[in-house]
Design an enzyme around this catalytic site. Structure first.
Site, short mmCIF file in Angstrom:
data_model
loop_
_atom_site.label_atom_id
_atom_site.label_comp_id
_atom_site.label_asym_id
_atom_site.label_seq_id
_atom_site.Cartn_x
_atom_site.Cartn_y
_atom_site.Cartn_z
N ASP A 14 38.97 34.27 45.31
CA ASP A 14 39.49 35.54 45.82
C ASP A 14 38.76 36.75 45.24
O ASP A 14 39.34 37.82 45.07
CB ASP A 14 41.01 35.68 45.56
CG ASP A 14 41.77 34.53 46.17
OD1 ASP A 14 41.38 34.06 47.25
OD2 ASP A 14 42.77 34.09 45.57
N LYS A 17 34.60 37.28 48.48
CA LYS A 17 33.42 36.64 49.08
C LYS A 17 33.30 36.91 50.58
O LYS A 17 32.23 37.23 51.09
CB LYS A 17 33.49 35.11 48.86
CG LYS A 17 33.49 34.71 47.41
CD LYS A 17 33.71 33.21 47.22
CE LYS A 17 35.09 32.72 47.58
NZ LYS A 17 36.17 33.20 46.72
N GLY A 41 40.76 31.40 51.76
CA GLY A 41 41.25 32.50 52.61
C GLY A 41 40.30 33.66 52.38
O GLY A 41 40.28 34.25 51.31
N HIS A 42 39.47 33.94 53.35
CA HIS A 42 38.43 34.98 53.21
C HIS A 42 38.76 36.14 54.16
O HIS A 42 38.87 35.94 55.37
CB HIS A 42 37.05 34.39 53.52
CG HIS A 42 36.64 33.33 52.52
ND1 HIS A 42 35.46 32.64 52.61
CD2 HIS A 42 37.26 32.87 51.40
CE1 HIS A 42 35.38 31.79 51.60
NE2 HIS A 42 36.46 31.90 50.85
N GLN A 224 36.46 29.18 47.04
CA GLN A 224 37.06 29.11 45.70
C GLN A 224 36.14 29.83 44.69
O GLN A 224 35.41 30.71 45.07
CB GLN A 224 37.32 27.65 45.28
CG GLN A 224 38.44 26.97 46.03
CD GLN A 224 38.05 26.48 47.42
OE1 GLN A 224 37.10 25.74 47.56
NE2 GLN A 224 38.78 26.85 48.44
P1 GDP Z 1 37.70 35.77 49.02
O1 GDP Z 1 38.59 34.57 49.04
O2 GDP Z 1 36.76 35.76 47.86
O3 GDP Z 1 37.00 36.02 50.32
O4 GDP Z 1 38.67 37.01 48.76
P2 GDP Z 1 40.07 37.30 49.51
O5 GDP Z 1 39.78 37.77 50.88
O6 GDP Z 1 41.00 36.16 49.34
O7 GDP Z 1 40.64 38.46 48.60
C1 GDP Z 1 39.96 39.67 48.41
C2 GDP Z 1 40.86 40.81 48.87
O8 GDP Z 1 40.37 42.04 48.38
C3 GDP Z 1 40.89 40.97 50.38
O9 GDP Z 1 42.15 41.45 50.75
C4 GDP Z 1 39.81 42.02 50.65
O10 GDP Z 1 40.06 42.75 51.85
C5 GDP Z 1 39.96 42.89 49.45
N1 GDP Z 1 38.74 43.53 48.97
C6 GDP Z 1 37.47 43.03 48.94
N2 GDP Z 1 36.64 43.88 48.30
C7 GDP Z 1 37.40 44.93 47.91
C8 GDP Z 1 37.13 46.13 47.17
O11 GDP Z 1 36.01 46.38 46.72
N3 GDP Z 1 38.17 46.98 46.96
C9 GDP Z 1 39.43 46.71 47.41
N4 GDP Z 1 40.38 47.59 47.15
N5 GDP Z 1 39.72 45.61 48.11
C10 GDP Z 1 38.71 44.71 48.34
P1 IMO Z 2 39.09 31.35 48.22
O1 IMO Z 2 37.91 30.70 48.93
C1 IMO Z 2 41.97 31.06 44.97
C2 IMO Z 2 43.44 27.05 43.95
C3 IMO Z 2 44.89 26.74 44.21
C4 IMO Z 2 45.17 25.78 43.08
C5 IMO Z 2 43.88 24.99 42.97
C6 IMO Z 2 43.90 23.64 43.69
O2 IMO Z 2 39.95 32.17 49.08
O3 IMO Z 2 38.61 32.02 46.97
P2 IMO Z 2 43.77 22.98 46.27
O4 IMO Z 2 44.68 23.30 47.41
O5 IMO Z 2 42.37 23.44 46.46
O6 IMO Z 2 43.84 21.53 45.85
O7 IMO Z 2 44.38 23.81 45.02
O8 IMO Z 2 42.88 25.81 43.54
N1 IMO Z 2 42.66 27.54 45.12
C7 IMO Z 2 42.28 28.80 45.29
N2 IMO Z 2 42.54 29.91 44.54
N3 IMO Z 2 41.19 31.15 46.06
C8 IMO Z 2 40.90 30.05 46.80
O9 IMO Z 2 40.00 30.07 47.80
C9 IMO Z 2 41.49 28.82 46.45
N4 IMO Z 2 41.45 27.58 46.96
C10 IMO Z 2 42.16 26.81 46.14
O10 IMO Z 2 45.68 27.90 44.15
O11 IMO Z 2 45.34 26.49 41.87
MG MG Z 3 40.60 34.08 49.16
#
Ligand code: GDP
Ligand code: IMO
Ligand code: MG
Length: 429
Positions: A14, A17, A41-42, A224
């Site tokens: 998270d 990416k 979840g991206h 991840q």
């Molecule tokens: P990922 O799994 O690495 O793709 O990240 P996620 O999408 O799960 O979580 C990142 C969250 O931060 C999302 O809600 C993005 O919209 C938000 N986000 C990404 N870059 C920035 C930033 O530079 N500033 C803020 N405030 N939010 C960001």
């Molecule tokens: P993105 O790509 C954050 C975590 C779960 C749990 C552990 C194992 O959005 O960064 P699993 O279901 O993979 O067997 O769970 O890994 N986990 C993540 N945490 N971002 C993710 O993906 C994750 N995918 C799995 O919360 O701790």
């Molecule tokens: Mg994510």
């Protein structure tokens, strides 16, 4: 010249990416997912529209970009179709832009049931998985028991494999007091899966090779984060795939020379979702503030993410494990209100100071962070696009992170939208 960029997370996932892959694919023609599944979840934000992707690569909103799911990804057909339908309803011609390897192991109902049953049985020891069946699906792959995407093209063989898999897994399920899975129901729905998936199956290694030969730009999209890697992470509180850079090759079908640049996506603080060690976790008002300002709720499960200070020990190790070329520091704007900021520069483990993370969760749990503190900037950085727009204290913070992690920051993300970035060095240049 840089033709291929690998984007991956250097923390516990998270890091942002998805946003960065979307930004960089403006210049790419192929985006490749190579591990994980719909546990990812991206999030992509374009204007007022937010899109959360789980399996479909984050280049899908770009015209003229092909998105591929490599063999290292475990694929739930139900989750994939749900995502395809969501995108199609929004007018994205996803089926034209998406291809999938026949070697992807399928996530089927028994994987999900086992994942959830085990977590429930583990009680306090639960890993806090996403409950998507990821672990059991990878177990089947390594045990040479997996039913793969390609098997849908030969349904008789598919049926035999399903009978064998159900016979194997239903014992586990009934042992947990859970109803067995009906193989006939899976066989029935597989006819639909086959019809929809068949046109998407393609030769992914061949596609990557062709794009490379043509001199096209390629993006590899990790899921991840490094500390969730099954070998290098906080085992057993990890996911079940290799999340490090090396997995991009084995999970898609190309050689190490196919990757020119590794971009380590790194949050300006730290978050973690699920259980497991997290030395810099904050349980105070600052942690709450980061969570609220950063909107730190899981993009897949909606769970509240745990928040803490930047952990330079962990990120320095991640940069070594991945051969990170440059860091993209994300969510700097979330820290705008803080009066002072701490950075973890070492751990203290059983009275001794260490500069690298220990192996395994037990020792990791005992690590106490050694902090260095800097003044906050208490000024607005949201939406900044130039280094000069960042307050001096923010620039100093970035410099200090570079020193501690031994990697240069090439991009700073200052908001969720495509254009909210400070570009110091553009990875494709
Ligand atoms: P990922 O799994 O690495 O793709 O990240 P996620 O999408 O799960 O979580 C990142 C969250 O931060 C999302 O809600 C993005 O919209 C938000 N986000 C990404 N870059 C920035 C930033 O530079 N500033 C803020 N405030 N939010 C960001
Ligand atoms: P993105 O790509 C954050 C975590 C779960 C749990 C552990 C194992 O959005 O960064 P699993 O279901 O993979 O067997 O769970 O890994 N986990 C993540 N945490 N971002 C993710 O993906 C994750 N995918 C799995 O919360 O701790
Ligand atoms: Mg994510």
């Amino acid at each position: 010249m840089t033709n291929s960029v690998l984007v991956l997370g250097t923390q516990w996932g998270d890091e942002g990416k998805g946003k960065i892959v979307d930004v960089l694919t403006e210049q790419a023609s192929l985006v490749v997912r190579f591990q994980g599944g719909h546990n990812a979840g991206h999030t992509l934000v374009i204007g007022t529209e937010k899109t959360v992707l789980h399996l479909v690569p984050s280049g899908v909103l770009r015209e003229n970009v092909m998105c591929v799911i490599g063999n290292g990804v475990v694929v739930s057909p139900d989750a994939l179709f749900k995502e395809i339908d969501m995108l199609t309803a929004r007018g994205v011609p996803v089926e034209q832009r998406l291809r999938i390897s026949g070697a992807c192991p399928l996530i089927l109902p028994y994987h999900i049931a086992i994942d959830q049953a085990r977590e429930k049985a583990a009680g306090k020891q639960a890993i806090g998985t996403t409950g998507r069946g990821i672990g059991p699906a990878y177990e089947d792959k390594v045990a040479r028991r997996a039913v793969r995407v390609q098997d849908l093209l030969a349904l008789e063989r598919f049926d035999e494999k399903i009978d064998a898999a159900c016979a194997y897994h239903n014992g586990t399920l009934t042992g947990h007091g859970i109803d067995p899975v009906d193989p006939e129901a899976i066989k029935l729905i597989a006819r639909e899966y086959a019809e929809r998936l068949a046109p998407l199956i393609d030769d992914v290694p061949g596609m990557i090779h062709a794009h490379r030969k043509a001199g096209n730009r390629i993006m590899f999209e990790g899921a991840q984060g490094t500390l969730l890697d099954v070998d290098h992470g906080t085992y057993p509180f990890v996911t079940s795939s290799n999340t490090v850079a090396g997995a991009a090759c084995s999970g898609s079908g190309c050689g190490p020379g196919s990757i020119d640049y590794v971009l380590g996506i790194t949050k300006a603080y730290t978050t973690r979702v699920g259980a497991g060690p997290f030395p810099t976790e904050l349980f105070d008002e600052v942690g709450k503030e980061l969570g609220e300002r950063g909107n730190e709720f899981g993009a897949t499960t909606g769970r509240q993410r745990r928040c803490g200070w930047f952990d330079a020990v962990a990120v320095r190790r991640a940069s070594i494990l991945n051969g990170v070329t440059g860091i993209c520091l994300t969510k700097l704007d979330v820290m705008d209100t803080l009066e002072s900021i701490s950075i973890c520069v070492a751990y203290e483990l059983d009275g001794k100071q260490i500069d690298h993370p220990p192996i395994g969760a037990d020792e990791f749990e005992r690590c106490v962070p050694v902090y260095e503190t800097m003044p906050g900037w208490q000024a607005n950085t949201a939406g900044a696009t130039q280094m000069e727009q960042l307050p001096e204290a923010a620039q100093k913070y970035i410099k200090r992170l570079e020193e501690l992690t031994e990697v240069q920051v090439h991009l700073v993300s200052t908001g969720p939208e495509r254009n909210e970035n400070v570009v110091i060095r553009w990875p494709y240049d």
